[in-house]
Scaffold this active site. Structure first.
Site, PDB file in Angstrom:
ATOM      1  N   ALA A  65       0.861  -1.179   0.000  1.00 49.02           N
ATOM      2  CA  ALA A  65       0.000   0.000   0.000  1.00 49.02           C
ATOM      3  C   ALA A  65       0.898   1.230   0.000  1.00 49.02           C
ATOM      4  CB  ALA A  65      -0.880  -0.018   1.246  1.00 49.02           C
ATOM      5  N   GLY A 110       0.551  -5.153   0.807  1.00 52.41           N
ATOM      6  CA  GLY A 110      -0.657  -5.147  -0.027  1.00 52.41           C
ATOM      7  C   GLY A 110      -0.440  -5.802  -1.387  1.00 52.41           C
ATOM      8  N   GLU A 113      -0.780  -9.370  -0.783  1.00 54.69           N
ATOM      9  CA  GLU A 113      -2.215  -9.611  -0.548  1.00 54.69           C
ATOM     10  C   GLU A 113      -2.992  -9.627  -1.868  1.00 54.69           C
ATOM     11  OE1 GLU A 113      -2.306  -6.398   2.417  1.00 54.69           O
ATOM     12  OE2 GLU A 113      -3.218  -7.845   3.789  1.00 54.69           O
ATOM     13  N   GLU A 133       4.663  -5.276   7.007  1.00 61.46           N
ATOM     14  CA  GLU A 133       3.866  -4.252   7.702  1.00 61.46           C
ATOM     15  C   GLU A 133       4.360  -3.952   9.108  1.00 61.46           C
ATOM     16  OE1 GLU A 133       2.570  -6.671   5.843  1.00 61.46           O
ATOM     17  OE2 GLU A 133       0.913  -5.917   4.646  1.00 61.46           O
TER      18      GLU A 133
HETATM   19  N1  CO8 Z   1       4.544   3.164  -0.798  1.00 56.18           N
HETATM   20  C1  CO8 Z   1       4.933   4.332  -1.348  1.00 56.18           C
HETATM   21  N2  CO8 Z   1       6.077   4.477  -2.058  1.00 56.18           N
HETATM   22  C2  CO8 Z   1       6.846   3.397  -2.208  1.00 56.18           C
HETATM   23  C3  CO8 Z   1       6.509   2.149  -1.671  1.00 56.18           C
HETATM   24  C4  CO8 Z   1       5.289   2.053  -0.939  1.00 56.18           C
HETATM   25  N3  CO8 Z   1       4.856   0.895  -0.419  1.00 56.18           N
HETATM   26  N4  CO8 Z   1       7.477   1.268  -1.976  1.00 56.18           N
HETATM   27  C5  CO8 Z   1       8.390   1.949  -2.697  1.00 56.18           C
HETATM   28  N5  CO8 Z   1       8.017   3.219  -2.834  1.00 56.18           N
HETATM   29  C6  CO8 Z   1       8.722   4.307  -3.541  1.00 56.18           C
HETATM   30  C7  CO8 Z   1       9.969   4.748  -2.776  1.00 56.18           C
HETATM   31  O1  CO8 Z   1       9.604   5.658  -1.770  1.00 56.18           O
HETATM   32  C8  CO8 Z   1      10.788   5.353  -3.880  1.00 56.18           C
HETATM   33  O2  CO8 Z   1      10.292   6.624  -4.176  1.00 56.18           O
HETATM   34  P1  CO8 Z   1      11.327   7.858  -4.439  1.00 56.18           P
HETATM   35  O3  CO8 Z   1      12.090   7.441  -5.671  1.00 56.18           O
HETATM   36  O4  CO8 Z   1      10.422   9.018  -4.667  1.00 56.18           O
HETATM   37  O5  CO8 Z   1      12.181   7.949  -3.252  1.00 56.18           O
HETATM   38  C9  CO8 Z   1      10.476   4.462  -5.081  1.00 56.18           C
HETATM   39  O6  CO8 Z   1       9.247   3.789  -4.758  1.00 56.18           O
HETATM   40  C10 CO8 Z   1      11.522   3.420  -5.339  1.00 56.18           C
HETATM   41  O7  CO8 Z   1      11.718   2.683  -4.151  1.00 56.18           O
HETATM   42  P2  CO8 Z   1      13.149   2.457  -3.479  1.00 56.18           P
HETATM   43  O8  CO8 Z   1      14.098   3.552  -3.842  1.00 56.18           O
HETATM   44  O9  CO8 Z   1      12.937   2.202  -2.031  1.00 56.18           O
HETATM   45  O10 CO8 Z   1      13.593   1.123  -4.236  1.00 56.18           O
HETATM   46  P3  CO8 Z   1      14.614   0.027  -3.716  1.00 56.18           P
HETATM   47  O11 CO8 Z   1      14.879  -0.887  -4.860  1.00 56.18           O
HETATM   48  O12 CO8 Z   1      15.782   0.649  -3.046  1.00 56.18           O
HETATM   49  O13 CO8 Z   1      13.824  -0.785  -2.570  1.00 56.18           O
HETATM   50  C11 CO8 Z   1      11.907  -1.930  -1.676  1.00 56.18           C
HETATM   51  C12 CO8 Z   1      12.713  -1.566  -2.934  1.00 56.18           C
HETATM   52  C13 CO8 Z   1      12.729  -2.864  -0.794  1.00 56.18           C
HETATM   53  C14 CO8 Z   1      10.672  -2.659  -2.151  1.00 56.18           C
HETATM   54  C15 CO8 Z   1      11.545  -0.652  -0.880  1.00 56.18           C
HETATM   55  O14 CO8 Z   1      10.984   0.298  -1.788  1.00 56.18           O
HETATM   56  C16 CO8 Z   1      10.557  -0.873   0.217  1.00 56.18           C
HETATM   57  O15 CO8 Z   1      10.903  -1.394   1.268  1.00 56.18           O
HETATM   58  N6  CO8 Z   1       9.280  -0.456   0.006  1.00 56.18           N
HETATM   59  C17 CO8 Z   1       8.235  -0.530   0.992  1.00 56.18           C
HETATM   60  C18 CO8 Z   1       7.748  -1.939   1.143  1.00 56.18           C
HETATM   61  C19 CO8 Z   1       6.688  -2.042   2.222  1.00 56.18           C
HETATM   62  O16 CO8 Z   1       6.942  -1.793   3.387  1.00 56.18           O
HETATM   63  N7  CO8 Z   1       5.458  -2.439   1.837  1.00 56.18           N
HETATM   64  C20 CO8 Z   1       4.368  -2.615   2.744  1.00 56.18           C
HETATM   65  C21 CO8 Z   1       3.569  -1.389   2.832  1.00 56.18           C
HETATM   66  S1  CO8 Z   1       2.324  -1.502   4.088  1.00 56.18           S
HETATM   67  C22 CO8 Z   1       1.096  -2.359   3.337  1.00 56.18           C
HETATM   68  O17 CO8 Z   1       1.199  -2.782   2.210  1.00 56.18           O
HETATM   69  C23 CO8 Z   1      -0.115  -2.544   4.137  1.00 56.18           C
HETATM   70  C24 CO8 Z   1      -1.272  -3.132   3.302  1.00 56.18           C
HETATM   71  C25 CO8 Z   1      -2.550  -3.070   4.046  1.00 56.18           C
HETATM   72  C26 CO8 Z   1      -3.002  -1.631   4.187  1.00 56.18           C
HETATM   73  C27 CO8 Z   1      -4.233  -1.570   4.984  1.00 56.18           C
HETATM   74  C28 CO8 Z   1      -4.812  -0.152   4.965  1.00 56.18           C
HETATM   75  C29 CO8 Z   1      -4.834   0.541   6.263  1.00 56.18           C
END
Ligand code: CO8
Length: 256
Positions: A65, A110, A113, A133
């Site tokens: 998400a 997400g 999911e 998460e």
């Molecule tokens: N949300 C928003 N932006 C994101 C997300 C995300 N989940 N994942 C990546 N991005 C963005 C980064 O911020 C970055 O943006 P910018 O270039 O502007 O800085 C761009 O995408 C590229 O990402 P990275 O530079 O981080 O890329 P890497 O190759 O270095 O890393 C990763 C890749 C490991 C996947 C890393 O991006 C990461 O850890 N992302 C987050 C993963 C995460 O924690 N996902 C879970 C989110 S919580 C969730 O999904 C809950 C679902 C249920 C919600 C229920 C509602 C209440």
């Protein structure tokens, strides 16, 4: 159907939904859910659709998400955002045609999911799965706390959610989270080939099999057997007529 995050194409009954927000690793925001809901609404009544494939553009399937959007939320918005995601993924589960997740890269939170809400998953050997998460102080909120344990069992579900660790595609295959792993360049080819195989079979039989298996999974087994017998009997006034006739006449069936 023109959207800004989703792309849709369809050929020979196989529809492909591409999630295209690569600059944010296809993170799921409110706009995504609006578009997804509208697209599914249209696909529910698409008579020529036999199988759906979902894939992400770039290096992620979906990295979860949208954290930037969620960070601004309070309790009420958090609840609503969880409900929006749950309802969207239930709508996907309930579409009559089979849905294949073609997991090309990160499938996190997400994103994992979403993949779990598909009927089965094929992954690139470069894909990574995880439920991170808790590392953000959250828990899964789009059905993951319920679907993951049903797919992989309690131990592996608790392991993934409580550690928040990513696993490789090979490990996802080992625990049954994905059904097949292929080389990255073959992912879409393989997903299309499986979809085409499904699309060759009796469309009513395919939809009924999906429905009976999914429904049967959440009801008591004797009611499941009854549902199976009732549904089986309906084949004799539908695809079963042509399917068995074609077999005996040594030809390919021609479905209506
Ligand atoms: N949300 C928003 N932006 C994101 C997300 C995300 N989940 N994942 C990546 N991005 C963005 C980064 O911020 C970055 O943006 P910018 O270039 O502007 O800085 C761009 O995408 C590229 O990402 P990275 O530079 O981080 O890329 P890497 O190759 O270095 O890393 C990763 C890749 C490991 C996947 C890393 O991006 C990461 O850890 N992302 C987050 C993963 C995460 O924690 N996902 C879970 C989110 S919580 C969730 O999904 C809950 C679902 C249920 C919600 C229920 C509602 C209440």
């Amino acid at each position: 159907m023109e959207y800004s995050i989703l792309k849709y194409e369809q050929e020979l009954g196989v529809g492909i939904i591409t999630i295209s927000r690569p600059e944010a690793l296809n993170a799921l925001n409110l706009l995504f859910f609006e578009e997804f809901d509208d697209l599914l609404h249209n696909l529910y009544s698409a008579k020529d659709l036999r199988v759906l494939i979902i894939i992400g553009e770039g290096k992620a399937f979906v990295a979860g998400a949208d954290i930037a959007e969620m960070q601004k939320m309070k309790v009420k918005e958090g609840y609503n955002f969880s409900k929006i995601g749950q309802e969207a993924f239930s709508k996907l589960v309930n579409i009559e045609v089979p849905v294949i997740a073609a997991v090309n890269g990160f499938a996190l939170g997400g994103g994992c999911e979403l993949a779990m809400a598909c009927d089965f998953r094929i992954a690139s050997s470069k894909a990574k799965f995880g439920m991170p998460e808790v590392s953000l102080g959250l828990i899964p909120g789009y059905g993951g706390t319920q679907r993951l344990s049903r797919l992989v069992g309690l131990g592996d579900a608790l392991y993934l959610v409580l550690t928040g660790q990513m696993i490789e595609a090979a490990d996802a295959l080992r625990i049954g989270l994905v059904q097949k792993v292929v080389e990255p360049e073959n992912l879409l080819i393989e997903a299309k080939s499986i979809a085409s195989k499904i699309a060759e079979h009796g469309p009513f039989a395919i939809k009924t099999a999906k429905k009976v298996i999914r429904k049967g999974y959440s009801i008591e087994i004797d009611r499941g057997f009854e549902l199976e017998a009732e549904s089986f009997s309906k084949m004799f006034e539908n695809d079963g007529i042509e399917g068995m006739k074609a077999f005996l006449e040594k030809r390919k069936p021609s479905w209506n």
